[in-house]
Design a protein around this motif. Structure first.
Motif, short mmCIF file in Angstrom:
data_model
loop_
_atom_site.label_atom_id
_atom_site.label_comp_id
_atom_site.label_asym_id
_atom_site.label_seq_id
_atom_site.Cartn_x
_atom_site.Cartn_y
_atom_site.Cartn_z
N ASN A 238 8.67 1.31 62.87
CA ASN A 238 7.71 2.42 62.87
C ASN A 238 6.74 2.29 64.05
O ASN A 238 6.46 3.28 64.74
N TYR A 239 6.25 1.09 64.28
CA TYR A 239 5.33 0.88 65.40
C TYR A 239 6.08 0.96 66.74
O TYR A 239 5.52 1.39 67.75
N LEU A 240 7.33 0.56 66.72
CA LEU A 240 8.15 0.65 67.93
C LEU A 240 8.36 2.12 68.32
O LEU A 240 8.29 2.47 69.50
N HIS A 241 8.60 2.96 67.33
CA HIS A 241 8.75 4.40 67.59
C HIS A 241 7.45 4.99 68.12
O HIS A 241 7.46 5.84 69.02
N GLU A 242 6.33 4.54 67.56
CA GLU A 242 5.04 5.09 67.98
C GLU A 242 4.72 4.72 69.43
O GLU A 242 4.27 5.56 70.21
N ILE A 243 4.95 3.46 69.79
CA ILE A 243 4.65 3.07 71.17
C ILE A 243 5.63 3.70 72.15
O ILE A 243 5.28 3.99 73.30
N ALA A 244 6.87 3.95 71.72
CA ALA A 244 7.85 4.63 72.58
C ALA A 244 7.35 6.03 72.93
O ALA A 244 7.44 6.47 74.08
N GLU A 245 6.81 6.72 71.94
CA GLU A 245 6.26 8.06 72.18
C GLU A 245 5.07 8.01 73.12
O GLU A 245 4.94 8.84 74.03
N GLU A 246 4.19 7.02 72.92
CA GLU A 246 3.01 6.89 73.78
C GLU A 246 3.41 6.55 75.22
O GLU A 246 2.87 7.12 76.18
N LEU A 247 4.34 5.63 75.37
CA LEU A 247 4.79 5.25 76.71
C LEU A 247 5.48 6.42 77.42
O LEU A 247 5.39 6.57 78.64
N GLY A 248 6.15 7.26 76.63
CA GLY A 248 6.79 8.43 77.20
C GLY A 248 5.79 9.44 77.74
O GLY A 248 6.13 10.25 78.61
N ASN A 249 4.57 9.39 77.23
CA ASN A 249 3.52 10.31 77.69
C ASN A 249 2.73 9.76 78.89
O ASN A 249 1.88 10.46 79.44
N LEU A 250 3.01 8.50 79.26
CA LEU A 250 2.32 7.91 80.40
C LEU A 250 2.89 8.46 81.71
O LEU A 250 4.07 8.81 81.79
N SER A 251 2.07 8.49 82.74
CA SER A 251 2.57 8.84 84.06
C SER A 251 3.41 7.67 84.58
O SER A 251 3.17 6.52 84.20
N PRO A 252 4.43 7.93 85.41
CA PRO A 252 5.24 6.83 85.96
C PRO A 252 4.39 5.80 86.69
O PRO A 252 4.72 4.60 86.67
N TYR A 253 3.31 6.22 87.32
CA TYR A 253 2.45 5.29 88.06
C TYR A 253 1.82 4.27 87.12
O TYR A 253 1.85 3.07 87.37
N ILE A 254 1.21 4.75 86.01
CA ILE A 254 0.55 3.84 85.07
C ILE A 254 1.58 2.99 84.35
O ILE A 254 1.36 1.79 84.11
N SER A 255 2.72 3.57 84.00
CA SER A 255 3.77 2.81 83.32
C SER A 255 4.22 1.63 84.17
O SER A 255 4.46 0.53 83.66
N ALA A 256 4.32 1.84 85.48
CA ALA A 256 4.76 0.77 86.38
C ALA A 256 3.72 -0.32 86.53
O ALA A 256 4.04 -1.44 86.98
#
Length: 264
Positions: free
Chosen positions: A162-180
């Protein structure tokens, strides 16, 4: 009184014959054209010319073209006009890494597949193995270390889907710059905050935050980091109340003080 010029029927007959001959010729040419077009269509449909010769796959980043073509279940050889694009789209959409698929025909013998993949938002460490994590929370098969790219973070300590799904959604909303900028992320839940997470950034900083609204919290990270000295590293706590930076030196002094108090 004006006399009208009278044209005899003998003078008109050659002209009438000529006009009739032209009309007949035009009709003959028209019928011959239709005949040859029909003959060409029949020959085309019955010959290998009407079979699919090329399959073009666009939009892929992670998946190989051959895998999408195989997933579409297109038969080879197959008549170009018998290809059902909707059926191919439905087949491609059953692939776990595909988000959208559109198939079209390009005359005379090319099938075009436009595919949008689900984004790889992170790699998750499970049982000592590294697996790609998609934006919808699905975990793919184990990867070789040589296939891992450094443009998304590695998640560690996640034992609850459940927490893995939640962080996946949050990371998907990040800009590529911040994700990197995120090197690793550790899930470190507490009784008071099961969403607690610690991020280790590529610039040497450590970020404490929560999984919920993580993308929103990290929007301000580049601005916060730019205000710090290049050689100043520490812990940045970011949540709904704002951001607080504590240098590692101060954190170490506080820990030593607590240890001394316990010893006394």
């Amino acid at each position: 009184m004006v006399q009208k010029r009278v044209v005899s029927i003998e003078d008109r007959i050659p002209k009438l014959k000529q006009e009739r001959r032209k009309k007949a010729n035009r009709k003959l040419i028209f019928y011959l054209l239709i005949f040859f077009v029909l003959v060409f269509i029949v020959i085309y449909l019955q010959s290998p010319m009407s079979y699919v010769k090329n399959i073009t796959v666009n939009g892929l980043q992670f998946l190989p073209e051959e895998e999408i073509i195989e997933q579409s279940e297109i038969e080879e050889p197959v008549n170009f006009w018998r290809v059902k694009t909707k059926e191919l789209e439905d087949n491609i959409m059953t692939h776990p890494q595909v988000k959208e698929a559109e198939v079209s025909k390009s005359f005379p013998n090319t099938i075009v597949m436009d595919v949008q993949e689900l984004t790889h938002v992170a790699y998750v460490e499970l049982d000592g193995k590294i697996n790609p994590l998609l934006e919808n929370g699905d975990v793919l098969h184990e990867l070789k270390s040589s296939d891992i790219h450094g443009d998304v973070p590695i998640l560690k300590g996640f034992k609850d889907n459940n927490y893995l799904h939640e962080i996946a959604e949050e990371l998907g909303n990040l800009s590529p710059y911040i994700s990197a900028l995120i090197s690793e992320a550790y899930w470190e839940p507490t009784e008071s905050n099961p969403y607690r997470i610690t991020l280790y950034m590529t610039d040497g900083q450590e970020v404490e935050s929560t999984i919920r609204n993580l993308a929103h919290h990290l929007d301000s990270y580049p601005s916060i980091a730019s205000q710090l000295d290049n050689d100043q590293e520490g812990i940045i706590k970011i949540d709904q109340s704002g951001a607080v930076f504590t240098p590692y030196e101060v954190e170490k002094e506080e820990e030593e003080k607590i240890e001394n108090d316990h010893e006394e």
